[in-house]
Motif scaffolding. Structure first.
Motif, PDB file in Angstrom:
ATOM      1  N   ASP A 255      -9.029 -10.609 -38.890  1.00 32.27           N
ATOM      2  CA  ASP A 255      -6.949 -10.073 -38.529  1.00 32.27           C
ATOM      3  C   ASP A 255      -7.120  -8.478 -38.956  1.00 32.27           C
ATOM      4  O   ASP A 255      -5.669  -8.189 -38.982  1.00 32.27           O
ATOM      5  N   VAL A 256      -8.012  -7.590 -38.808  1.00 32.09           N
ATOM      6  CA  VAL A 256      -7.794  -6.430 -39.080  1.00 32.09           C
ATOM      7  C   VAL A 256      -8.074  -5.401 -37.979  1.00 32.09           C
ATOM      8  O   VAL A 256      -9.414  -5.674 -36.926  1.00 32.09           O
ATOM      9  N   ASP A 257      -6.827  -4.950 -36.948  1.00 29.42           N
ATOM     10  CA  ASP A 257      -7.137  -4.016 -35.909  1.00 29.42           C
ATOM     11  C   ASP A 257      -8.118  -2.466 -36.542  1.00 29.42           C
ATOM     12  O   ASP A 257      -8.375  -1.715 -36.928  1.00 29.42           O
ATOM     13  N   ILE A 258      -8.373  -1.491 -35.570  1.00 33.54           N
ATOM     14  CA  ILE A 258      -9.208  -0.211 -35.413  1.00 33.54           C
ATOM     15  C   ILE A 258      -8.460   0.037 -36.416  1.00 33.54           C
ATOM     16  O   ILE A 258      -9.136   1.512 -37.212  1.00 33.54           O
ATOM     17  N   PHE A 259      -7.310   0.662 -36.237  1.00 35.78           N
ATOM     18  CA  PHE A 259      -6.769   2.586 -36.684  1.00 35.78           C
ATOM     19  C   PHE A 259      -6.734   2.047 -38.112  1.00 35.78           C
ATOM     20  O   PHE A 259      -6.338   2.809 -39.141  1.00 35.78           O
ATOM     21  N   TYR A 260      -6.040   0.130 -38.476  1.00 33.11           N
ATOM     22  CA  TYR A 260      -5.724  -0.314 -40.062  1.00 33.11           C
ATOM     23  C   TYR A 260      -7.305   0.184 -40.137  1.00 33.11           C
ATOM     24  O   TYR A 260      -7.342   0.732 -41.706  1.00 33.11           O
ATOM     25  N   ALA A 261      -8.627  -0.477 -39.945  1.00 33.46           N
ATOM     26  CA  ALA A 261      -9.522  -0.180 -40.260  1.00 33.46           C
ATOM     27  C   ALA A 261     -10.280   1.452 -40.500  1.00 33.46           C
ATOM     28  O   ALA A 261     -11.001   1.587 -42.157  1.00 33.46           O
ATOM     29  N   PHE A 262      -9.548   2.090 -39.602  1.00 31.67           N
ATOM     30  CA  PHE A 262     -10.071   3.868 -39.897  1.00 31.67           C
ATOM     31  C   PHE A 262      -9.065   3.903 -40.847  1.00 31.67           C
ATOM     32  O   PHE A 262     -10.300   4.729 -41.751  1.00 31.67           O
ATOM     33  N   ARG A 263      -8.117   3.633 -41.749  1.00 28.97           N
ATOM     34  CA  ARG A 263      -7.415   4.079 -42.659  1.00 28.97           C
ATOM     35  C   ARG A 263      -8.373   3.420 -43.748  1.00 28.97           C
ATOM     36  O   ARG A 263      -7.396   4.448 -45.096  1.00 28.97           O
ATOM     37  N   ILE A 264      -8.381   2.550 -43.786  1.00 31.60           N
ATOM     38  CA  ILE A 264      -8.779   2.079 -45.640  1.00 31.60           C
ATOM     39  C   ILE A 264     -10.442   1.891 -45.477  1.00 31.60           C
ATOM     40  O   ILE A 264     -10.732   1.399 -45.965  1.00 31.60           O
ATOM     41  N   LEU A 265     -10.858   2.363 -44.276  1.00 28.10           N
ATOM     42  CA  LEU A 265     -12.456   2.338 -44.604  1.00 28.10           C
ATOM     43  C   LEU A 265     -12.911   2.917 -45.679  1.00 28.10           C
ATOM     44  O   LEU A 265     -13.422   2.867 -46.500  1.00 28.10           O
ATOM     45  N   PRO A 266     -12.572   4.100 -46.347  1.00 25.87           N
ATOM     46  CA  PRO A 266     -12.827   4.768 -47.625  1.00 25.87           C
ATOM     47  C   PRO A 266     -12.313   3.561 -49.061  1.00 25.87           C
ATOM     48  O   PRO A 266     -13.759   3.738 -49.505  1.00 25.87           O
ATOM     49  N   ASP A 267     -11.809   2.933 -48.685  1.00 25.86           N
ATOM     50  CA  ASP A 267     -11.210   1.800 -49.570  1.00 25.86           C
ATOM     51  C   ASP A 267     -12.412   0.802 -49.813  1.00 25.86           C
ATOM     52  O   ASP A 267     -12.595   0.795 -50.942  1.00 25.86           O
ATOM     53  N   LEU A 268     -12.744   0.592 -48.568  1.00 32.67           N
ATOM     54  CA  LEU A 268     -13.700  -0.853 -48.455  1.00 32.67           C
ATOM     55  C   LEU A 268     -15.298  -0.029 -48.998  1.00 32.67           C
ATOM     56  O   LEU A 268     -15.557  -0.605 -49.232  1.00 32.67           O
ATOM     57  N   ILE A 269     -15.803   1.197 -48.868  1.00 37.72           N
ATOM     58  CA  ILE A 269     -16.915   2.235 -49.397  1.00 37.72           C
ATOM     59  C   ILE A 269     -16.477   1.687 -50.627  1.00 37.72           C
ATOM     60  O   ILE A 269     -17.294   1.859 -51.537  1.00 37.72           O
ATOM     61  N   ARG A 270     -15.886   1.899 -50.774  1.00 40.04           N
ATOM     62  CA  ARG A 270     -15.361   3.039 -52.718  1.00 40.04           C
ATOM     63  C   ARG A 270     -15.344   0.711 -53.661  1.00 40.04           C
ATOM     64  O   ARG A 270     -16.282   0.942 -54.470  1.00 40.04           O
ATOM     65  N   GLU A 271     -14.236   0.270 -52.992  1.00 41.51           N
ATOM     66  CA  GLU A 271     -14.895  -1.599 -53.652  1.00 41.51           C
ATOM     67  C   GLU A 271     -15.721  -1.930 -52.892  1.00 41.51           C
ATOM     68  O   GLU A 271     -16.022  -3.543 -53.688  1.00 41.51           O
ATOM     69  N   GLY A 272     -16.847  -1.706 -51.824  1.00 42.47           N
ATOM     70  CA  GLY A 272     -18.176  -2.251 -51.719  1.00 42.47           C
ATOM     71  C   GLY A 272     -18.346  -3.121 -50.906  1.00 42.47           C
ATOM     72  O   GLY A 272     -18.896  -3.465 -50.800  1.00 42.47           O
ATOM     73  N   TYR A 273     -17.158  -3.028 -50.356  1.00 39.83           N
ATOM     74  CA  TYR A 273     -16.900  -4.371 -48.724  1.00 39.83           C
ATOM     75  C   TYR A 273     -18.213  -3.214 -47.531  1.00 39.83           C
ATOM     76  O   TYR A 273     -19.123  -4.142 -46.871  1.00 39.83           O
ATOM     77  N   LEU A 274     -18.328  -1.825 -48.128  1.00 37.19           N
ATOM     78  CA  LEU A 274     -19.029  -1.517 -47.347  1.00 37.19           C
ATOM     79  C   LEU A 274     -20.008  -0.767 -48.182  1.00 37.19           C
ATOM     80  O   LEU A 274     -19.672  -0.424 -49.187  1.00 37.19           O
ATOM     81  N   GLU A 275     -21.452  -0.608 -46.940  1.00 39.55           N
ATOM     82  CA  GLU A 275     -22.022  -0.024 -47.689  1.00 39.55           C
ATOM     83  C   GLU A 275     -22.644   1.544 -47.945  1.00 39.55           C
ATOM     84  O   GLU A 275     -22.724   2.342 -46.559  1.00 39.55           O
ATOM     85  N   GLY A 276     -22.055   2.116 -48.687  1.00 43.14           N
ATOM     86  CA  GLY A 276     -21.278   3.554 -48.343  1.00 43.14           C
ATOM     87  C   GLY A 276     -23.171   4.690 -48.640  1.00 43.14           C
ATOM     88  O   GLY A 276     -22.772   5.735 -48.222  1.00 43.14           O
ATOM     89  N   SER A 277     -24.129   3.976 -49.162  1.00 44.18           N
ATOM     90  CA  SER A 277     -25.346   4.997 -48.577  1.00 44.18           C
ATOM     91  C   SER A 277     -25.724   4.852 -46.977  1.00 44.18           C
ATOM     92  O   SER A 277     -26.215   6.344 -46.653  1.00 44.18           O
ATOM     93  N   GLN A 278     -25.303   3.579 -47.039  1.00 41.52           N
ATOM     94  CA  GLN A 278     -25.246   3.913 -45.203  1.00 41.52           C
ATOM     95  C   GLN A 278     -24.476   4.183 -43.973  1.00 41.52           C
ATOM     96  O   GLN A 278     -25.228   4.980 -43.018  1.00 41.52           O
ATOM     97  N   TYR A 279     -23.846   4.258 -44.879  1.00 42.35           N
ATOM     98  CA  TYR A 279     -22.300   5.079 -43.996  1.00 42.35           C
ATOM     99  C   TYR A 279     -22.427   6.443 -44.112  1.00 42.35           C
ATOM    100  O   TYR A 279     -22.557   7.292 -43.290  1.00 42.35           O
ATOM    101  N   TYR A 280     -22.535   7.408 -45.366  1.00 44.59           N
ATOM    102  CA  TYR A 280     -22.993   8.906 -45.003  1.00 44.59           C
ATOM    103  C   TYR A 280     -23.794   9.504 -44.939  1.00 44.59           C
ATOM    104  O   TYR A 280     -24.636  10.523 -44.835  1.00 44.59           O
ATOM    105  N   GLY A 281     -25.523   7.618 -45.102  1.00 45.62           N
ATOM    106  CA  GLY A 281     -26.632   8.476 -44.696  1.00 45.62           C
ATOM    107  C   GLY A 281     -26.605   8.710 -43.107  1.00 45.62           C
ATOM    108  O   GLY A 281     -27.277   9.742 -42.160  1.00 45.62           O
ATOM    109  N   ASN A 282     -25.901   7.277 -42.780  1.00 47.56           N
ATOM    110  CA  ASN A 282     -25.351   8.015 -40.563  1.00 47.56           C
ATOM    111  C   ASN A 282     -25.018   9.054 -40.815  1.00 47.56           C
ATOM    112  O   ASN A 282     -25.306   9.830 -39.525  1.00 47.56           O
TER     113      ASN A 282
END
Length: 314
Positions: A255-282
């Protein structure tokens, strides 16, 4: 070339009575009445290409004659004729000592073969047999020339150098070129990321395409151009990496499109939905490999610019 590589070439050159030009990395000298220069074509097996400049009674080398020796020797594996130039590719050995033996035998075989056919040492441009034929470096590349042809080459290079200096750097066009090149790099980041690879090679693609794009449209690469390219790469590596992750998020949450995901990506990392260490490591890996790709490319461009201004008798 570095000192280590030059010392290795010296080990090949000395037993043959030849010298090494450390600036352009060639072995050169006179061998059995011929001016020759050898360029290493395979560093793993120590194979070399030996260059002659020849004529026979004032005529260009005959292909069917000079290539005959390739069929007769297992260590002479190819022959290319370019005007008066005849280039033989020689098989190397697995060690320096074995390669020296092979080179010596191959050079003896070729020179005896050419003498038997009646070929003479000559200028690669005009075909003269005058005694002033020698080995030169012209715009960073070795050449067998007579004195008159070398002087003419120098005059041509001087004119071209003056013309190049007068070319104005098109900064705006170069910036557009760098941006277009960076899009290819960003595409590589996304494509490889979606295939499940840590997008390291994409950083190298980003660097090379951005720099070449600037050079192509900007006409030349100055210090200012290098700074512009670097800023664009920093931005586009970040954008490409973030888009890669945004696509993954959009694929996971239907239910999430690419552009919305691009905009909220920092929020997803900050709230723990995405692994920050993996994102910043990559992201750090892609930045690292962008630097690995950019630094040699920039140094190569600077080195080539210097070499094109170097012409001298070896």
């Amino acid at each position: 070339m570095n000192k280590k590589e030059e010392k290795t070439l010296q080990k090949f050159a000395a037993p043959l009575g030849l010298s090494v030009d450390g600036k352009n990395g060639v072995i050169y000298g006179e061998y059995e009445g011929y001016h020759v220069y050898l360029i290493q074509v395979n560093h793993n097996s120590y194979s070399f290409a030996v260059n002659f400049s020849l004529n026979k009674a004032g005529e260009l080398p005959q292909q069917d004659e000079v290539k005959q020796i390739v069929k007769e020797s297992k260590d002479i594996i190819d022959c290319v004729i370019q005007g008066y130039q005849v280039i033989y590719t020689l098989r190397g050995g697995m060690t320096v000592a074995k390669t020296v033996d092979k080179l010596g035998l191959s050079l003896q075989t070729i020179s005896a073969f050419l003498h038997k056919l009646g070929y003479q040492d000559t200028c690669a441009l005009c075909g003269t047999n005058e005694s002033d034929v020698s080995l030169y470096t012209v715009e960073g590349s070795p050449a067998i020339l007579c004195d008159d042809c070398f002087k003419k080459q120098q005059e041509t290079i001087s004119i071209q150098t003056r013309e190049q200096r007068n070319v104005k750097e098109a900064i705006l066009s170069g910036t557009v070129g760098a941006f277009l090149g960076s899009l290819i790099g960003a595409g590589a980041i996304i494509l490889l990321g979606q295939l499940g690879y840590v997008a390291a090679i994409s950083g190298i693609v980003m660097a090379i395409c951005s720099i070449k794009g600037y050079e192509l449209l900007g006409k030349k690469l100055s210090t200012k151009g290098i700074i512009i390219v670097s800023v664009i790469m920093l931005m586009m590596v970040y954008v490409g990496n973030r888009l890669d992750w945004s696509i993954s998020v959009a694929n996971y949450y239907t239910d999430v499109d690419i552009f919305y995901a691009f905009r909220i990506l920092p929020d997803l990392i900050r709230e723990g939905y995405l692994e920050g260490s993996q994102y910043y490591g990559n992201l750090a890996i892609v930045y690292l490999f962008s630097a690995i790709g950019a630094i040699p490319t920039i140094m190569s461009a600077i080195r080539e610019r210097k070499q094109t201004q170097e012409s001298y008798k070896m």
